[in-house]
Design a protein around this motif. Structure first.
Motif, PDB file in Angstrom:
ATOM      1  N   ASN A 167     -20.539 -38.980  34.409  1.00 24.95           N
ATOM      2  CA  ASN A 167     -20.057 -38.417  35.674  1.00 24.95           C
ATOM      3  C   ASN A 167     -20.019 -36.901  35.686  1.00 24.95           C
ATOM      4  OD1 ASN A 167     -19.741 -40.916  36.738  1.00 24.95           O
ATOM      5  ND2 ASN A 167     -17.517 -40.922  36.752  1.00 24.95           N
ATOM      6  N   ASN A 168     -20.477 -36.272  34.612  1.00 22.44           N
ATOM      7  CA  ASN A 168     -20.532 -34.814  34.623  1.00 22.44           C
ATOM      8  C   ASN A 168     -21.773 -34.378  35.392  1.00 22.44           C
ATOM      9  OD1 ASN A 168     -18.199 -34.533  33.052  1.00 22.44           O
ATOM     10  ND2 ASN A 168     -19.399 -34.974  31.218  1.00 22.44           N
ATOM     11  N   VAL A 169     -21.747 -33.114  35.793  1.00 22.78           N
ATOM     12  CA  VAL A 169     -22.909 -32.611  36.528  1.00 22.78           C
ATOM     13  C   VAL A 169     -23.385 -31.317  35.891  1.00 22.78           C
ATOM     14  CG1 VAL A 169     -22.695 -33.668  38.794  1.00 22.78           C
ATOM     15  CG2 VAL A 169     -21.207 -31.749  38.216  1.00 22.78           C
ATOM     16  N   CYS A 170     -23.644 -31.364  34.578  1.00 19.76           N
ATOM     17  CA  CYS A 170     -24.207 -30.192  33.918  1.00 19.76           C
ATOM     18  C   CYS A 170     -25.516 -29.890  34.643  1.00 19.76           C
ATOM     19  CB  CYS A 170     -24.451 -30.465  32.446  1.00 19.76           C
ATOM     20  SG  CYS A 170     -22.928 -30.952  31.597  1.00 19.76           S
ATOM     21  N   SER A 277     -23.976 -22.984  25.013  1.00 17.56           N
ATOM     22  CA  SER A 277     -24.144 -21.528  25.062  1.00 17.56           C
ATOM     23  C   SER A 277     -22.830 -20.862  24.702  1.00 17.56           C
ATOM     24  CB  SER A 277     -24.570 -21.089  26.472  1.00 17.56           C
ATOM     25  OG  SER A 277     -24.520 -19.669  26.565  1.00 17.56           O
ATOM     26  N   GLY A 278     -22.929 -19.631  24.191  1.00 14.14           N
ATOM     27  CA  GLY A 278     -21.716 -18.867  23.876  1.00 14.14           C
ATOM     28  C   GLY A 278     -21.359 -17.876  24.959  1.00 14.14           C
ATOM     29  N   SER A 279     -22.122 -17.867  26.054  1.00 18.31           N
ATOM     30  CA  SER A 279     -21.893 -16.908  27.138  1.00 18.31           C
ATOM     31  C   SER A 279     -21.164 -17.571  28.301  1.00 18.31           C
ATOM     32  CB  SER A 279     -23.245 -16.367  27.613  1.00 18.31           C
ATOM     33  OG  SER A 279     -23.192 -16.049  28.987  1.00 18.31           O
ATOM     34  N   ASN A 280     -20.081 -16.960  28.741  1.00 19.78           N
ATOM     35  CA  ASN A 280     -19.348 -17.536  29.864  1.00 19.78           C
ATOM     36  C   ASN A 280     -20.181 -17.591  31.137  1.00 19.78           C
ATOM     37  OD1 ASN A 280     -16.998 -18.276  28.598  1.00 19.78           O
ATOM     38  ND2 ASN A 280     -16.033 -16.260  28.864  1.00 19.78           N
ATOM     39  N   ALA A 281     -21.046 -16.583  31.335  1.00 18.10           N
ATOM     40  CA  ALA A 281     -21.885 -16.600  32.540  1.00 18.10           C
ATOM     41  C   ALA A 281     -22.811 -17.821  32.515  1.00 18.10           C
ATOM     42  CB  ALA A 281     -22.705 -15.315  32.621  1.00 18.10           C
ATOM     43  N   MET A 282     -23.385 -18.107  31.346  1.00 20.04           N
ATOM     44  CA  MET A 282     -24.277 -19.266  31.224  1.00 20.04           C
ATOM     45  C   MET A 282     -23.492 -20.575  31.353  1.00 20.04           C
ATOM     46  SD  MET A 282     -27.419 -18.397  30.942  1.00 20.04           S
ATOM     47  CE  MET A 282     -27.075 -17.082  32.089  1.00 20.04           C
ATOM     48  N   LEU A 283     -22.322 -20.631  30.722  1.00 16.44           N
ATOM     49  CA  LEU A 283     -21.518 -21.864  30.782  1.00 16.44           C
ATOM     50  C   LEU A 283     -21.145 -22.187  32.227  1.00 16.44           C
ATOM     51  CD1 LEU A 283     -19.255 -21.359  27.638  1.00 16.44           C
ATOM     52  CD2 LEU A 283     -21.063 -23.071  27.935  1.00 16.44           C
ATOM     53  N   LYS A 285     -22.877 -21.264  34.946  1.00 18.07           N
ATOM     54  CA  LYS A 285     -24.093 -21.721  35.627  1.00 18.07           C
ATOM     55  C   LYS A 285     -24.505 -23.125  35.186  1.00 18.07           C
ATOM     56  CE  LYS A 285     -27.621 -18.453  36.958  1.00 18.07           C
ATOM     57  NZ  LYS A 285     -28.644 -17.522  36.431  1.00 18.07           N
ATOM     58  N   MET A 286     -24.208 -23.429  33.939  1.00 14.41           N
ATOM     59  CA  MET A 286     -24.523 -24.769  33.424  1.00 14.41           C
ATOM     60  C   MET A 286     -23.529 -25.813  33.942  1.00 14.41           C
ATOM     61  SD  MET A 286     -25.301 -23.952  29.422  1.00 14.41           S
ATOM     62  CE  MET A 286     -26.928 -23.472  28.818  1.00 14.41           C
ATOM     63  N   ARG A 287     -22.469 -25.347  34.612  1.00 12.38           N
ATOM     64  CA  ARG A 287     -21.405 -26.241  35.126  1.00 12.38           C
ATOM     65  C   ARG A 287     -20.761 -27.049  33.997  1.00 12.38           C
ATOM     66  NH1 ARG A 287     -22.763 -24.227  39.680  1.00 12.38           N
ATOM     67  NH2 ARG A 287     -22.811 -25.321  41.659  1.00 12.38           N
ATOM     68  N   ARG A 288     -20.486 -26.340  32.888  1.00 10.51           N
ATOM     69  CA  ARG A 288     -19.877 -27.046  31.749  1.00 10.51           C
ATOM     70  C   ARG A 288     -18.374 -27.193  31.883  1.00 10.51           C
ATOM     71  NH1 ARG A 288     -22.096 -30.388  28.415  1.00 10.51           N
ATOM     72  NH2 ARG A 288     -21.152 -29.541  26.528  1.00 10.51           N
ATOM     73  N   THR A 353     -32.644 -31.738  39.143  1.00  3.35           N
ATOM     74  CA  THR A 353     -31.314 -31.324  38.694  1.00  3.35           C
ATOM     75  C   THR A 353     -30.849 -30.123  39.527  1.00  3.35           C
ATOM     76  OG1 THR A 353     -32.299 -29.869  37.036  1.00  3.35           O
ATOM     77  CG2 THR A 353     -31.693 -32.096  36.319  1.00  3.35           C
ATOM     78  N   LEU A 354     -29.550 -29.860  39.453  1.00  4.49           N
ATOM     79  CA  LEU A 354     -28.987 -28.729  40.191  1.00  4.49           C
ATOM     80  C   LEU A 354     -29.666 -27.425  39.790  1.00  4.49           C
ATOM     81  CD1 LEU A 354     -26.688 -28.202  42.213  1.00  4.49           C
ATOM     82  CD2 LEU A 354     -25.255 -27.615  40.256  1.00  4.49           C
ATOM     83  N   ALA A 355     -29.880 -27.234  38.489  1.00  2.99           N
ATOM     84  CA  ALA A 355     -30.498 -25.986  38.026  1.00  2.99           C
ATOM     85  C   ALA A 355     -31.913 -25.841  38.584  1.00  2.99           C
ATOM     86  CB  ALA A 355     -30.516 -25.943  36.496  1.00  2.99           C
ATOM     87  N   ALA A 356     -32.651 -26.941  38.626  1.00  2.00           N
ATOM     88  CA  ALA A 356     -34.026 -26.872  39.136  1.00  2.00           C
ATOM     89  C   ALA A 356     -34.020 -26.497  40.619  1.00  2.00           C
ATOM     90  CB  ALA A 356     -34.730 -28.209  38.929  1.00  2.00           C
ATOM     91  N   ARG A 357     -32.991 -26.943  41.339  1.00  2.00           N
ATOM     92  CA  ARG A 357     -32.934 -26.656  42.768  1.00  2.00           C
ATOM     93  C   ARG A 357     -32.411 -25.245  43.055  1.00  2.00           C
ATOM     94  NH1 ARG A 357     -29.172 -30.760  44.727  1.00  2.00           N
ATOM     95  NH2 ARG A 357     -29.101 -31.718  42.672  1.00  2.00           N
ATOM     96  N   LYS A 358     -31.518 -24.756  42.176  1.00  2.00           N
ATOM     97  CA  LYS A 358     -30.796 -23.515  42.508  1.00  2.00           C
ATOM     98  C   LYS A 358     -31.252 -22.268  41.766  1.00  2.00           C
ATOM     99  CE  LYS A 358     -26.359 -22.683  43.274  1.00  2.00           C
ATOM    100  NZ  LYS A 358     -24.898 -22.738  43.273  1.00  2.00           N
TER     101      LYS A 358
END
Ligand code: 5AD
Ligand code: SF4
Length: 450
Positions: A167-170, A277-283, A285-288, A353-358
């Motif tokens: 149910n996650n949406v990474c 990832s260790g970057s908050n900006a990436m985390l 965007k990854m919706r972690r 995926t969300l990343a592919a769309r956005k």
């Protein structure tokens, strides 16, 4: 009790099964074999004598799918030689690509992860120019009543799926689309399966789910069982049965689970905790749904309660918009967390995926490769350092098999999931032995029996 090993019967038609991807897929293939054995098939490891060829596939990265397309071309040769052979593509790629797989004119059957019960019917209904497909996803299917037919070689360690779907949406991940929504399996069927494995000689069960921390069973009478309770139930079957689990999600792993692990000697002290990832900006965007600080706090808690706990992770290099600073943040987090091992990947855009769309997949291929190589080099050092810290320590190891290095040596794993190699000294797979680590590489503790 049902057969948990492949039936040997020359009179039966043969099925050949190839498995790609994760541990869940390995276990799904065992469910598939169980269903097909009930339908009259027997397993073969020789593709040339199979009347049914199945590939249980993975969609997680493009290269996983490319390998299967290559295999489909090989299956074409089998069909040219023996036109009656049926080819089935099952699993995540079947779910993602659906009828696109039929365009190859090689594939007769397409079955998604929730439709394995229908495989015998699909096989029966195949006719020339009439391939069969079932890619319906389910809200309930957990295959709880099906006893997997075990295809491992050593009979020591087995997978048990405790839940399905996610149910996650990474934003980078295809799994929610290929495996559907999350559902948990009745804990009584999990405990029964573990007990039967123990009786059959197995000494280790690995409880599988995309996100085991969100395991939740609700009984008809309103009683609930969460993951830490499930862990206890399985651990209490026998001190001789080791319990492992994967995968934990950093946002969900609870103190309760950590304390439960610490309370039971037979729950292995190893947590696979993908950081990505260790970057908050990436985390973000990854919706972690966690930050670097949160992740390191969880690592601190694990280490505080279980200083000897093994910690492994997954890392993605070159996600959308990743800067050099984001990459450096990943390297520094790896150092701070001091991972014992890691699975490391380049980002691979997955359609839909969300990343592919956005977000544009804008890190150049050569930069992705260079960053991945730096991550791998760093992890090699961290793994070696972790092993060096273990030199001189003794471990209880479960013997899994004969070492690849020498027929006179065995290998097994520590609770923290490190591979040890040691002289056989009359021991056999399934035995517990105490060893001392005397030297190491980045991948192995070379040990002696104490
Ligand atoms: N590209 C690269 N790696 C991915 N993973 C999941 N999706 C992708 C993707 N699109 C990795 C994550 C996950 C592991 C199973 O695979 O690290 O934890
Ligand atoms: Fe497993 Fe994910 Fe690959 Fe599906 S896509 S087989 S869930 S790793």
């Amino acid at each position: 009790m049902k057969d948990i090993r492949p039936i040997k019967d020359d009179s039966r038609p043969k099925v050949y099964i190839e498995t790609y991807g994760c541990q869940m897929n390995v276990n799904d293939s065992e469910v598939i074999l169980s269903i097909l054995q009930d339908a009259g098939y027997a397993l073969t490891e020789n593709i040339g004598e199979a009347s049914l060829i199945l590939a249980n596939t993975c969609s997680i990265r493009d290269n996983a799918e490319q390998r299967v397309w290559g295999r489909i071309d090989q299956f074409r040769l089998q069909k040219q030689r023996r036109p009656d052979v049926l080819v089935g593509i099952v699993g995540c790629m079947a779910e993602r690509l659906k009828d696109k797989l039929l365009d190859s004119h090689v594939v007769d059957i397409v079955a998604g992860p929730d439709s394995y019960r229908s495989l015998p019917e699909l096989v029966r209904n195949v006719a020339p120019d009439s391939p069969q497909m079932n890619v319906l996803l389910s809200h309930e299917e957990t295959y709880a009543d099906i006893t997997p037919v075990r295809m491992d070689r050593n009979g020591v360690s087995a997978y048990i799926s405790i839940m399905r779907g996610c149910n996650n949406v990474c934003s980078y991940c295809i799994v929610p689309y290929t495996r559907g929504v999350e559902r948990s399996r009745d804990p009584r069927t999990i405990v029964r399966e573990a007990r039967e494995l123990l009786e059959a000689g197995y000494r280790e069960v690995n409880l599988l789910g995309q996100n085991v921390d969100s395991y939740l069973w609700k009984d008809v009478d309103g009683q609930t069982v969460g993951f830490s309770r499930l862990l206890e139930m399985v651990a209490e079957i026998s001190p001789e049965l080791r319990v492992r689990f994967s995968t934990s999600h950093p946002k969900d792993i609870s103190d309760e689970v950590i304390y439960t692990m610490a309370r039971y000697e037979n729950i292995c002290r190893h947590i696979h905790l993908p950081v990505q990832s260790g970057s908050n900006a990436m985390l973000e965007k990854m919706r972690r749904k966690y930050t670097r600080e949160w992740y390191l706090e969880r690592v601190g808690k694990i280490r505080e309660v279980m200083p000897d706990c093994g910690l492994t992770t997954d890392i993605i290099a070159g996600f959308c918009g990743e800067t050099q600073q984001d990459h450096l943040d990943t390297l520094s987090l790896m150092e701070e967390a001091a991972f014992d091992a890691a699975f490391m990947f380049q980002y691979s855009e997955r359609p839909g995926t969300l990343a592919a769309r956005k977000y544009p997949d804008d890190v150049p291929a050569d930069v992705k490769t260079a960053r991945l190589n730096e991550i791998i080099a760093l992890q090699n050092r961290l793994s070696r350092e972790s092993n060096e810290r273990d030199l001189g320590k003794t471990f209880k190891v479960l013997v899994e098999g004969v070492s690849k290095r020498s027929p006179d040596e065995l290998f097994g794993r520590t609770g923290s999931n490190k591979v040890c190699v040691f002289p056989s000294a009359g021991h056999r797979p399934g035995d517990y032995v105490r060893v001392e680590a005397v030297s190491c590489t980045s991948a192995t503790l070379i040990s002696r029996i104490v």
